[in-house]
Design an enzyme around this catalytic site. Sequence first.
Site, PDB file in Angstrom:
ATOM      1  N   LYS A 181     -15.655  15.532  13.275  1.00 25.52           N
ATOM      2  CA  LYS A 181     -16.834  15.124  14.050  1.00 25.52           C
ATOM      3  C   LYS A 181     -17.994  14.821  13.110  1.00 25.52           C
ATOM      4  O   LYS A 181     -18.686  13.811  13.257  1.00 25.52           O
ATOM      5  CB  LYS A 181     -17.239  16.222  15.034  1.00 25.52           C
ATOM      6  CG  LYS A 181     -16.352  16.274  16.265  1.00 25.52           C
ATOM      7  CD  LYS A 181     -16.588  17.524  17.115  1.00 25.52           C
ATOM      8  CE  LYS A 181     -15.548  17.609  18.221  1.00 25.52           C
ATOM      9  NZ  LYS A 181     -15.522  18.898  18.916  1.00 25.52           N
ATOM     10  N   GLN A 202     -18.711  24.355  19.527  1.00 30.23           N
ATOM     11  CA  GLN A 202     -17.257  24.204  19.500  1.00 30.23           C
ATOM     12  C   GLN A 202     -16.586  25.359  20.249  1.00 30.23           C
ATOM     13  O   GLN A 202     -16.856  26.527  19.976  1.00 30.23           O
ATOM     14  CB  GLN A 202     -16.763  24.158  18.034  1.00 30.23           C
ATOM     15  CG  GLN A 202     -15.286  23.908  17.874  1.00 30.23           C
ATOM     16  CD  GLN A 202     -14.867  22.508  18.346  1.00 30.23           C
ATOM     17  OE1 GLN A 202     -15.510  21.512  18.048  1.00 30.23           O
ATOM     18  NE2 GLN A 202     -13.782  22.443  19.094  1.00 30.23           N
ATOM     19  N   ASP A 213     -21.470  17.452  25.349  1.00 30.99           N
ATOM     20  CA  ASP A 213     -20.127  17.756  25.869  1.00 30.99           C
ATOM     21  C   ASP A 213     -20.090  17.620  27.390  1.00 30.99           C
ATOM     22  O   ASP A 213     -19.007  17.569  27.983  1.00 30.99           O
ATOM     23  CB  ASP A 213     -19.733  19.198  25.493  1.00 30.99           C
ATOM     24  CG  ASP A 213     -18.646  19.250  24.429  1.00 30.99           C
ATOM     25  OD1 ASP A 213     -17.975  18.213  24.208  1.00 30.99           O
ATOM     26  OD2 ASP A 213     -18.477  20.321  23.829  1.00 30.99           O
TER      27      ASP A 213
END
Length: 305
Positions: free
Chosen positions: A54, A98, A121
Site C-alpha cells: 500500500k 490494518q 476503508d
Amino acid sequence: MGAQIIDGKAFAAQVRGQVAGHVATLKAEHGITPGLAVVLVGEDPASQVYVRSKGKMTVEVGMNSYEHKLEADTSEADLLALIDQLNNDPAVHGILVQLPLPGHLNEDLVINSIDPAKDVDGFHISNVGLLGTGQKSMVPCTPLGCLMMLRDHHGSLSGLDAVVVGRSNIVGKPMAQLLLGDSCTVTIAHSRTKDLPDVVRRADIVVAAVGRPEMVPGDWIKPGATVIDVGINRIEAPEKGTNEDGSVKTRLVGDVHYDSAAAIAGAITPVPGGVGPMTIACLLANTLTAACRANGLPEPEGLTA
Ligand code: NAP
C-alpha cells in the site's frame, strides 16, 4: 473456455494511472498532495506485506504515505490517541487501520474513532449508514473495485439479477448495497442459504466472497453470467513440488472453481489478478476522493460509487 477474462491487474493499473493524473493536477493547480496514513499494530506477516505494498503504490501515484507501526501490545488508549492526532492532521486525507487488530483491541471502537471523512476503508458506522441510504460516503475498497469492473463490463447493471455469496461487513453487505444502488435485483446468500446452487444459478452476476477454496463450481453458473471471485485462498499444490523444508508448495485459488466456471460464464475474474489488485487501486482512489472533498473541490468522475 468461453468466458472473457476480466483482467483486474490491467484495470487496476488503469485506475492508478487515473488517480496519478488527478494527483498531479491537484498539486499543480491547488498545491495539495493527498496523504494516506496506514496504521499497523503488531507483526502479522500478511499484514506487513499489505502495508508495504500500500505504501509503495501510494508513493507511486504521487501521494504522501505515512506509515505508523506500533508494537503488538500497544494499548487501546495509545492507538486512539494516534488516530485522534491523524484525524486532526490536515496533511492526512485518508486513514487506514490494518485489520485484524491484536485481540486486546476493540476493532469496532477503533474504526469508529476514525474521522468518517478520512475513513478510506469505508468501515466507519457513519459510512455504512450513508452507503445503505444511498448517500455520498466512503465506499469499502474491495466491493468498489468489483463494482467498477462490473460497470466497465456491462455498462448498465440495471435490472440484472445479482447474487452475492457471503454477508461479511467488509465485502458481502457493502457489495449488495452497491449492486442495489445500481438497480440490480440483489440476493445475499450465506452459510444458512437453502439450495445455494439453485440460488446462484439464477444470477446474471455472481459475486463470491466466502473464503472457501473453489466452492462454486461451473454447474452452479448460469450460462453467460458474469462471475466476480473475491476469494483469496492458499491451497497445497503438490504438482509444484516441495519447498526446501519438505512442505508441499502452495498456490492461490478463489472461491470459484475457475476452469469449470470459465467454461460456462460469459466473463470471469481470475485469482490472482482479478479483484485483489483492484482493492489497493480503490484505496488510492478513495484517498484522492477524500482529499478533494476535504478541500471543497469536485470529485474525479468514475473513481467512486
Ligand atoms: P468472512 O468474513 O469469513 O465471511 C464469509 C462469508 O461467507 C460469511 O457470510 C459466511 O456465511 C459465508 N459462507 C461461509 N461458508 C459458506 C457456505 N458453505 N455457503 C455459503 N456461504 C458461506 O469473509 P470475508 O472477509 O468476506 O472474505 C471472503 C473472501 O474474500 C476470503 O477468501 C478473503 O480472503 C477474500 N477477500 C479478498 C479481498 C481482496 O482484496 N480480493 C478483500 C477481502 C476479502 P455466514 O455469515 O452465515 O457465516
